[in-house]
Write an enzyme that holds these catalytic residues in place. Structure first.
Site, PDB file in Angstrom:
ATOM      1  N   GLU A  10       0.995  -1.268  -0.106  1.00 11.22           N
ATOM      2  CA  GLU A  10      -0.071   0.021  -0.155  1.00 11.22           C
ATOM      3  C   GLU A  10       0.995   1.517  -0.240  1.00 11.22           C
ATOM      4  O   GLU A  10       1.837   1.139   0.679  1.00 11.22           O
ATOM      5  CB  GLU A  10      -0.924  -0.106   1.252  1.00 11.22           C
ATOM      6  CG  GLU A  10      -1.834   1.340   1.407  1.00 11.22           C
ATOM      7  CD  GLU A  10      -3.044   1.073   2.331  1.00 11.22           C
ATOM      8  OE1 GLU A  10      -3.826  -0.132   2.348  1.00 11.22           O
ATOM      9  OE2 GLU A  10      -2.731   1.890   3.298  1.00 11.22           O
ATOM     10  N   TYR A  42      -6.620   7.056  -0.374  1.00 12.49           N
ATOM     11  CA  TYR A  42      -7.549   8.366  -0.938  1.00 12.49           C
ATOM     12  C   TYR A  42      -7.767   8.898   0.568  1.00 12.49           C
ATOM     13  O   TYR A  42      -8.267   8.693   1.299  1.00 12.49           O
ATOM     14  CB  TYR A  42      -8.494   7.819  -1.656  1.00 12.49           C
ATOM     15  CG  TYR A  42      -9.582   9.029  -1.748  1.00 12.49           C
ATOM     16  CD1 TYR A  42      -9.330   9.849  -3.046  1.00 12.49           C
ATOM     17  CD2 TYR A  42     -10.676   9.591  -1.176  1.00 12.49           C
ATOM     18  CE1 TYR A  42      -9.890  11.028  -3.351  1.00 12.49           C
ATOM     19  CE2 TYR A  42     -11.131  10.738  -1.463  1.00 12.49           C
ATOM     20  CZ  TYR A  42     -10.938  11.492  -2.433  1.00 12.49           C
ATOM     21  OH  TYR A  42     -11.780  12.508  -2.621  1.00 12.49           O
ATOM     22  N   HIS A 144     -13.733  -2.780  14.233  1.00  9.93           N
ATOM     23  CA  HIS A 144     -13.798  -1.412  14.024  1.00  9.93           C
ATOM     24  C   HIS A 144     -13.992  -0.625  15.431  1.00  9.93           C
ATOM     25  O   HIS A 144     -14.890  -0.932  16.117  1.00  9.93           O
ATOM     26  CB  HIS A 144     -14.814  -1.055  12.848  1.00  9.93           C
ATOM     27  CG  HIS A 144     -14.852   0.314  12.300  1.00  9.93           C
ATOM     28  ND1 HIS A 144     -15.795   1.321  12.747  1.00  9.93           N
ATOM     29  CD2 HIS A 144     -13.825   1.047  11.715  1.00  9.93           C
ATOM     30  CE1 HIS A 144     -15.269   2.177  12.286  1.00  9.93           C
ATOM     31  NE2 HIS A 144     -14.271   2.370  11.532  1.00  9.93           N
TER      32      HIS A 144
HETATM   33  P1  FAD Z   1     -17.546   0.355   7.114  1.00 12.45           P
HETATM   34  O1  FAD Z   1     -17.349  -1.082   6.416  1.00 12.45           O
HETATM   35  O2  FAD Z   1     -18.635   1.020   6.367  1.00 12.45           O
HETATM   36  O3  FAD Z   1     -17.717   0.088   8.604  1.00 12.45           O
HETATM   37  C1  FAD Z   1     -17.628   1.257   9.445  1.00 12.45           C
HETATM   38  C2  FAD Z   1     -18.460   1.080  10.456  1.00 12.45           C
HETATM   39  O4  FAD Z   1     -19.706   0.856  10.408  1.00 12.45           O
HETATM   40  C3  FAD Z   1     -18.128  -0.291  11.384  1.00 12.45           C
HETATM   41  O5  FAD Z   1     -18.151  -0.003  12.714  1.00 12.45           O
HETATM   42  C4  FAD Z   1     -19.163  -1.203  10.981  1.00 12.45           C
HETATM   43  O6  FAD Z   1     -19.432  -2.244  11.800  1.00 12.45           O
HETATM   44  C5  FAD Z   1     -20.397  -0.304  10.910  1.00 12.45           C
HETATM   45  N1  FAD Z   1     -21.493  -0.694   9.875  1.00 12.45           N
HETATM   46  C6  FAD Z   1     -21.343  -1.071   8.679  1.00 12.45           C
HETATM   47  N2  FAD Z   1     -22.437  -1.286   8.127  1.00 12.45           N
HETATM   48  C7  FAD Z   1     -23.453  -0.893   9.031  1.00 12.45           C
HETATM   49  C8  FAD Z   1     -24.965  -0.894   9.118  1.00 12.45           C
HETATM   50  N3  FAD Z   1     -25.785  -1.276   8.127  1.00 12.45           N
HETATM   51  N4  FAD Z   1     -25.609  -0.444  10.125  1.00 12.45           N
HETATM   52  C9  FAD Z   1     -24.645  -0.344  11.473  1.00 12.45           C
HETATM   53  N5  FAD Z   1     -23.421  -0.101  11.262  1.00 12.45           N
HETATM   54  C10 FAD Z   1     -22.657  -0.421  10.369  1.00 12.45           C
HETATM   55  N6  FAD Z   1      -9.539   5.841   4.873  1.00 12.45           N
HETATM   56  C11 FAD Z   1      -9.226   6.809   4.056  1.00 12.45           C
HETATM   57  O7  FAD Z   1      -9.778   7.677   4.350  1.00 12.45           O
HETATM   58  N7  FAD Z   1      -8.726   6.627   2.981  1.00 12.45           N
HETATM   59  C12 FAD Z   1      -7.981   5.527   2.502  1.00 12.45           C
HETATM   60  O8  FAD Z   1      -7.312   5.262   1.730  1.00 12.45           O
HETATM   61  C13 FAD Z   1      -8.081   4.188   3.796  1.00 12.45           C
HETATM   62  N8  FAD Z   1      -7.545   2.946   3.233  1.00 12.45           N
HETATM   63  C14 FAD Z   1      -7.968   2.101   4.121  1.00 12.45           C
HETATM   64  C15 FAD Z   1      -7.329   0.787   3.841  1.00 12.45           C
HETATM   65  C16 FAD Z   1      -7.293  -0.298   4.590  1.00 12.45           C
HETATM   66  C17 FAD Z   1      -6.804  -1.670   4.350  1.00 12.45           C
HETATM   67  C18 FAD Z   1      -8.234  -0.356   6.034  1.00 12.45           C
HETATM   68  C19 FAD Z   1      -8.320  -1.208   6.865  1.00 12.45           C
HETATM   69  C20 FAD Z   1      -8.635   1.076   6.181  1.00 12.45           C
HETATM   70  C21 FAD Z   1      -8.548   2.110   5.530  1.00 12.45           C
HETATM   71  N9  FAD Z   1      -9.027   3.358   5.772  1.00 12.45           N
HETATM   72  C22 FAD Z   1      -8.837   4.649   4.886  1.00 12.45           C
HETATM   73  C23 FAD Z   1      -9.663   3.909   7.110  1.00 12.45           C
HETATM   74  C24 FAD Z   1     -11.135   3.476   6.931  1.00 12.45           C
HETATM   75  O9  FAD Z   1     -11.867   4.469   5.947  1.00 12.45           O
HETATM   76  C25 FAD Z   1     -11.724   3.722   8.223  1.00 12.45           C
HETATM   77  O10 FAD Z   1     -11.271   2.467   8.984  1.00 12.45           O
HETATM   78  C26 FAD Z   1     -13.265   3.839   8.523  1.00 12.45           C
HETATM   79  O11 FAD Z   1     -13.501   4.253   9.772  1.00 12.45           O
HETATM   80  C27 FAD Z   1     -14.096   2.610   8.266  1.00 12.45           C
HETATM   81  O12 FAD Z   1     -14.148   2.137   6.813  1.00 12.45           O
HETATM   82  P2  FAD Z   1     -14.751   0.852   6.249  1.00 12.45           P
HETATM   83  O13 FAD Z   1     -14.681   0.868   4.805  1.00 12.45           O
HETATM   84  O14 FAD Z   1     -14.257  -0.340   6.760  1.00 12.45           O
HETATM   85  O15 FAD Z   1     -16.277   1.043   6.832  1.00 12.45           O
END
Ligand code: FAD
Length: 278
Positions: A10, A42, A144
């Site tokens: 990454e 991003y 998370h």
């Molecule tokens: P989600 O999958 O949407 O989950 C977020 C939270 O919401 C979790 O607690 C989950 O349990 C909860 N949730 C999901 N669906 C629901 C629902 N239907 N109802 C209620 N709760 C729900 N951030 C950046 O800004 N830019 C990047 O480039 C970046 N790269 C990353 C790369 C990796 C490998 C990782 C692990 C993280 C990265 N992040 C990045 C950080 C990431 O954006 C954060 O961790 C963010 O807080 C959660 O993103 P997610 O896509 O896992 O969210």
């Protein structure tokens, strides 16, 4: 159970313009380590936001390595997303890591909470319906930080995979036993996609105070002790951090992990040394 897991790196778009050439140098050299993919982060609203596509395009077109562009719900309206996806596909990039994103410092809660796509799954559903992009997603062996429990986080992870994510990358972790116990739960929920283990080499004491504390990952005593012992000496700390990451990766390989994802932090020497030892 040892097998050859896929290797991925990454990178992030450098903050300063003068550091920008270095990323292409990093990528050219990193390509020689034969990763299966390289992803580029991003940052919503940051001055480097547009650079993700440029870097991903270089990875895909110049290096002919599977480029994964990160995209986030935060900072993307539906119209922005359409434009971004067109630009990605025009740049030859067909794979994205679909994320919710975190709230940038300058963004108010109101702005953050009024985003059009709320969770990563909403983004995945939209992309699955409107594009032919390959979709990856994030997961959290230690849950998370906003989730009330690992079980609830896993339920939402299952929804994300069912919506169209074909592989997962974990948040960084330093205690492999957390990952193994997470994987047992993941497979028990019939989440069958490959899971790439996120490894962050800790090469400076400062990293613990910034990146690691933001990630919510726990720090085992062995790693804390190592920082206490070597933290004041730059080169000793780097070597000790590499050694820790290498031992983590070797153990993961012995346990048959699907993939190793190295959070390279754009550091060539460290990335090369780790790859030479695993
Ligand atoms: P989600 O999958 O949407 O989950 C977020 C939270 O919401 C979790 O607690 C989950 O349990 C909860 N949730 C999901 N669906 C629901 C629902 N239907 N109802 C209620 N709760 C729900 N951030 C950046 O800004 N830019 C990047 O480039 C970046 N790269 C990353 C790369 C990796 C490998 C990782 C692990 C993280 C990265 N992040 C990045 C950080 C990431 O954006 C954060 O961790 C963010 O807080 C959660 O993103 P997610 O896509 O896992 O969210």
């Amino acid at each position: 159970m040892s097998k050859n897991p896929s290797l991925s790196f990454e990178v992030f778009p450098p903050k300063k313009e003068e550091e920008f050439d270095n990323i292409f140098e990093f990528l050219r050299e990193a390509a020689k380590l034969h990763p299966a993919s390289i992803s580029c982060t991003y940052g919503a609203g940051g001055s480097r936001a547009g650079k993700t596509i440029e870097i991903a395009s270089f990875i895909q077109k110049e290096l002919q390595i599977d480029a994964i562009a990160h995209i986030t719900c935060v900072g993307f309206t539906r119209a922005d997303l359409e434009k971004n996806c067109e630009a990605l596909q025009a740049a030859g990039v067909n794979h994205v890591l679909a994320l919710r994103g975190d709230r940038p410092q300058h963004m108010t809660d109101e702005q953050f909470n009024s985003r059009e796509f709320f969770f990563a799954t909403d983004l995945v559903k939209y992309l699955k319906e409107h594009t032919s992009l390959q979709l990856s997603g994030a997961c959290y062996p230690e849950k998370h930080f906003e989730s009330p429990s690992l079980e609830e986080d896993l339920r939402h992870l299952k929804e994300k995979v069912d919506a169209g994510v074909t592989s997962l990358v974990t948040q960084m972790f330093f205690d492999n036993s957390c990952f193994y116990s997470f994987m047992e739960k993941v497979r028990a929920m019939d989440i069958t996609v490959p899971v790439h283990a996120g490894i962050m080499p800790i090469t400076t004491a400062r990293q613990l105070g910034t990146t690691v504390s933001l990630s919510g990952s726990s720090v085992p005593k062995e790693l804390a002790d190592l920082i206490a012992t070597y933290g004041d000496d730059k080169e000793d700390m780097r070597k000790a951090g590499i050694d820790y990451a290498v031992r983590q990766i070797r153990d993961l390989k012995e346990h048959g992990v699907d993939g190793i994802h190295i959070y390279s932090m754009n550091k060539l020497k460290t990335t090369k040394e780790i790859c030479g030892l695993i």
